[in-house]
Enzyme design. Structure first.
Site, PDB file in Angstrom:
ATOM      1  N   HIS A   1       0.824  -1.207   0.000  1.00 13.95           N
ATOM      2  CA  HIS A   1       0.000   0.000   0.000  1.00 13.95           C
ATOM      3  C   HIS A   1       0.863   1.265   0.000  1.00 13.95           C
ATOM      4  CE1 HIS A   1      -2.933   2.735   2.351  1.00 13.95           C
ATOM      5  NE2 HIS A   1      -3.457   2.575   1.146  1.00 13.95           N
TER       6      HIS A   1
ATOM      7  N   GLU B   1       0.887  -0.339  -4.746  1.00  9.84           N
ATOM      8  CA  GLU B   1      -0.267   0.526  -4.981  1.00  9.84           C
ATOM      9  C   GLU B   1       0.172   1.974  -4.843  1.00  9.84           C
ATOM     10  OE1 GLU B   1      -3.799   2.886  -3.315  1.00  9.84           O
ATOM     11  OE2 GLU B   1      -1.824   2.482  -2.476  1.00  9.84           O
TER      12      GLU B   1
ATOM     13  N   ASP C   1      -1.119   6.470  -5.661  1.00  6.79           N
ATOM     14  CA  ASP C   1      -2.183   7.445  -5.857  1.00  6.79           C
ATOM     15  C   ASP C   1      -1.687   8.520  -6.818  1.00  6.79           C
ATOM     16  OD1 ASP C   1      -4.084   6.654  -3.449  1.00  6.79           O
ATOM     17  OD2 ASP C   1      -2.045   6.728  -2.653  1.00  6.79           O
TER      18      ASP C   1
ATOM     19  N   HIS D   1      -0.851  10.697  -1.908  1.00 11.23           N
ATOM     20  CA  HIS D   1      -2.165  10.293  -1.423  1.00 11.23           C
ATOM     21  C   HIS D   1      -3.061  11.477  -1.076  1.00 11.23           C
ATOM     22  CE1 HIS D   1      -5.102   9.234   1.726  1.00 11.23           C
ATOM     23  NE2 HIS D   1      -5.298   8.175   0.961  1.00 11.23           N
TER      24      HIS D   1
ATOM     25  N   GLU E   1      -4.251   4.095  -8.285  1.00  9.32           N
ATOM     26  CA  GLU E   1      -5.486   4.766  -7.907  1.00  9.32           C
ATOM     27  C   GLU E   1      -5.526   6.190  -8.437  1.00  9.32           C
ATOM     28  OE1 GLU E   1      -7.995   6.416  -4.050  1.00  9.32           O
ATOM     29  OE2 GLU E   1      -6.477   4.855  -3.735  1.00  9.32           O
TER      30      GLU E   1
END
Length: 294
Positions: free
Chosen positions: A43, A70, A72, A85, A153
């Site tokens: 993450h 992962e 952002d 993020h 994301e």
């Protein structure tokens, strides 16, 4: 197509799904698949061990032998894509010291050149002083160099009109949309409209919706999603089975990648529900717990 808000229904649907749907274990036994591989996703990179969403966090995941990371993606004032993020720069950089008069320090109020002047590592630990906020291009290059895979994301896409097309354009330029690399990429968002847009623009790209939609709404999400990716605190085995019973946008059962699980017992529990992936700040802890339980 109108999708109903799911938040108010989540508690009820989980209870109902547990009563009326088969458990993930029973479903797996019925199909002869009592064991499956659960993917571990780092993450924001291995964010328990390095500052989140930095190249150091990508490398930390690689050092642990973790294939999936992962991140952002957001956009600067001058239209450049960066990896961060929060929609503000204040928590994970020294922006308040460098630009004290620019509150509330929104990413969209700063140019890439300004953001590149910031220290994105010292807040996490002195050994990461000087770590920078990466551009998406820099991030993709590092993931490629490490032969890793990416769960990308689109963060707060309502703030950045057209970011779906721009992100896909950049991914294409980096070679991530060719046949060989597409299997290493999933694009997700909390925005159903954003996921739908990605699917419309590139129906060959794997997509995920972040959230816990009502069971009754799953067929609608499946029109443009390959995954339903909920918080692990909002699911049970019945819900996972309900998701897996619906075919996604590419004709395969919807997958479930759940977040953010940081301890071994919780990981073993959700893996037992039949999830396909676990997103975690501590990917080594989760991987080892799953290995020990298998």
């Amino acid at each position: 197509m109108q999708i109903r808000p799911a938040a108010a229904l989540t508690g009820a649907l989980i209870g109902m799904s547990a009563l009326f749907l088969p458990t993930a274990t029973a479903t797996a036994q019925a199909t002869g698949q009592t064991h499956h591989h659960t993917v571990t996703v780092a993450h924001r990179g291995a964010s328990a061990y390095a500052p989140e969403n930095t190249l150091a966090a990508v490398d930390a995941a690689d050092d642990l032998g973790i294939d999936w990371v992962e991140n952002d993606v957001q956009r600067t004032r001058d239209g450049e894509l960066i990896v961060m993020h929060d929609t503000t720069l204040s928590r994970t950089t020294d922006v308040e010291q460098v630009f004290p008069d620019r509150a509330p320090w929104n990413i969209s109020d700063f140019t890439l050149d300004e953001i590149e002047k910031l220290d994105a590592g010292s807040w996490f630990g002195a050994e990461f002083q000087g770590e920078t906020v990466p551009t998406l291009e820099e991030y993709m290059d590092r993931v490629s160099d490490n032969h890793q895979k990416l769960l990308l994301e689109l963060k707060a896409p309502e703030l950045y009109p057209g970011i779906e097309r721009q992100t896909l354009r950049e991914l294409r330029a980096e070679g991530w949309l060719d046949h060989r690399h597409k299997r290493r990429l999933i694009i997700q968002s909390f925005s159903a409209d954003s996921v739908r847009s990605v699917h419309r623009l590139r129906p060959d790209v794997k997509t995920g919706f972040l959230g816990t939609p009502a069971v009754a709404d799953l067929p609608e999400y499946a029109e443009f999603s390959d995954q339903i990716n909920p918080s692990y605190k909002t699911i049970d085995a019945g819900y996972v089975a309900a998701v897996r019973a619906v075919d996604g946008a590419h004709g395969k059962p919807l997958e479930v990648y759940t977040w953010t699980v940081n301890d071994g017992p919780s990981a073993v529990s959700v893996a037992g529900m039949g999830v396909n992936g676990i997103i975690t700040n501590k990917p080594d802890v989760i991987r080892d717990a799953l290995d020990d339980a298998s």
